[in-house]
Scaffold this motif. Structure first.
Motif, short mmCIF file in Angstrom:
data_model
loop_
_atom_site.label_atom_id
_atom_site.label_comp_id
_atom_site.label_asym_id
_atom_site.label_seq_id
_atom_site.Cartn_x
_atom_site.Cartn_y
_atom_site.Cartn_z
N ARG A 110 0.92 4.02 -2.98
CA ARG A 110 0.65 5.44 -2.76
C ARG A 110 1.77 6.29 -3.34
O ARG A 110 1.53 7.27 -4.04
CB ARG A 110 0.49 5.71 -1.26
CG ARG A 110 0.06 7.12 -0.92
CD ARG A 110 0.04 7.35 0.59
NE ARG A 110 1.38 7.37 1.14
CZ ARG A 110 2.22 8.41 1.06
NH1 ARG A 110 1.86 9.50 0.43
NH2 ARG A 110 3.42 8.35 1.59
N LYS A 160 0.81 -1.22 0.00
CA LYS A 160 0.00 0.00 0.00
C LYS A 160 0.84 1.27 0.00
O LYS A 160 0.55 2.21 -0.72
CB LYS A 160 -0.98 0.00 1.18
CG LYS A 160 -2.15 -0.90 0.98
CD LYS A 160 -3.10 -0.83 2.16
CE LYS A 160 -4.26 -1.77 1.95
NZ LYS A 160 -5.15 -1.82 3.11
N GLU A 161 1.87 1.29 0.80
CA GLU A 161 2.70 2.50 0.86
C GLU A 161 3.43 2.71 -0.46
O GLU A 161 3.51 3.83 -0.95
CB GLU A 161 3.70 2.43 2.02
CG GLU A 161 4.58 3.66 2.15
CD GLU A 161 3.80 4.96 2.35
OE1 GLU A 161 4.38 6.03 2.04
OE2 GLU A 161 2.64 4.93 2.78
#
Length: 197
Positions: free
Chosen positions: A85, A81-82
Motif C-alpha cells: 500500500r 500488504k502494508e
C-alpha cells in the motif's frame, strides 16, 4: 534540466536512489515534451517482476529476498500488504508530480497536460490475473477525452469485463489514429464506451 546529483547508482538490485531517479526522470520527460523532442514517452517506475529488486528507500523501506519482500513480492504476500500500500501511494505521488509539472506549462488552449494523454497501466489485477485491472488515463482534455470520470467496464473476474483493447482503441483515436479496433482478436469494434468527449 539540471539533474543533481550526478552519478547515482541506478542498477538492480540497489534501490536507495530510486526516489531521486524518479524525480529526475519526470524532469527529463517534461523537458523532452516541452522542447517537442518527442510526443510519446514510455516510463516504468522500478521493480516490476524482478524478484531481486529491493525497496530499501523511504517510504517503503523493505529489503528484498526472493521469498520475502522484494518489489515484486510485495503484491503477493500477506505480511507485505502494508508495504505494498505504501509503495503504491509512493508511485502515485511520483505520477502526481509529473501531472502537476505538465499542468503548470501553458500550451495552446490550456496546459501541456490538456494536450498530453497519460496511460497508467497495471501489470496485474488480482494475484497473477490479467483481468479486473484498475487502469487510469490522465489529461487529454484537448484530445477529445472526457476527463474527470470513472468508467466501470464490467464486473470483477476473468471474462466479465470490457476488453483492454477497447481502451487502447480509444487511446489511438485520441492521438489521431483512426482505427476501429486494436489487435487481431475478435474483441469488438470501437473505443471504450463513454471515454471520448
Amino acid at each position: 534540466p539540471a539533474l543533481e546529483p550526478q552519478g547515482l547508482d541506478w542498477k538492480f538490485p540497489n534501490s536507495r536512489n530510486v526516489p531521486q531517479l524518479a524525480k529526475m526522470m519526470n524532469e527529463i520527460v517534461v523537458a523532452a515534451l516541452a522542447c517537442d523532442m518527442t510526443r510519446i514517452v514510455s516510463m516504468q517506475n522500478w521493480g516490476g517482476d524482478n524478484h531481486n529488486s529491493t525497496c530499501n528507500f523511504a517510504p517503503v523501506n523493505v529489503v528484498a529476498n526472493y521469498n520475502g519482500q522484494g518489489w515484486h513480492s510485495l503484491s503477493h504476500l500477506d505480511p507485505s500488504k502494508e508495504h505494498y500500500r505504501v509503495a503504491k501511494i509512493w508511485l502515485s505521488g511520483v505520477l502526481a508530480e509529473l501531472v502537476d509539472k505538465l499542468a503548470s506549462i501553458p500550451e495552446g488552449d490550456g496546459s501541456m497536460l490538456d494536450n498530453t494523454l497519460i496511460f497508467v497501466m497495471q501489470d496485474q489485477g488480482f494475484d497473477h490475473g490479467h483481468h479486473s485491472l484498475q487502469l487510469a488515463t490522465i489529461g487529454g482534455k484537448n484530445m477529445g477525452v472526457k476527463v474527470g470520470q470513472y468508467i466501470k467496464a464490467g464486473e470483477r473476474g476473468s471474462g466479465r469485463g470490457g476488453r483492454l483493447s477497447r481502451l487502447l482503441t480509444s487511446l489511438l483515436n485520441a492521438m489521431g489514429v483512426a482505427v476501429e479496433k486494436w489487435g487481431v482478436l475478435d474483441t469488438g469494434s470501437g473505443g471504450l464506451p463513454g471515454y471520448a468527449a
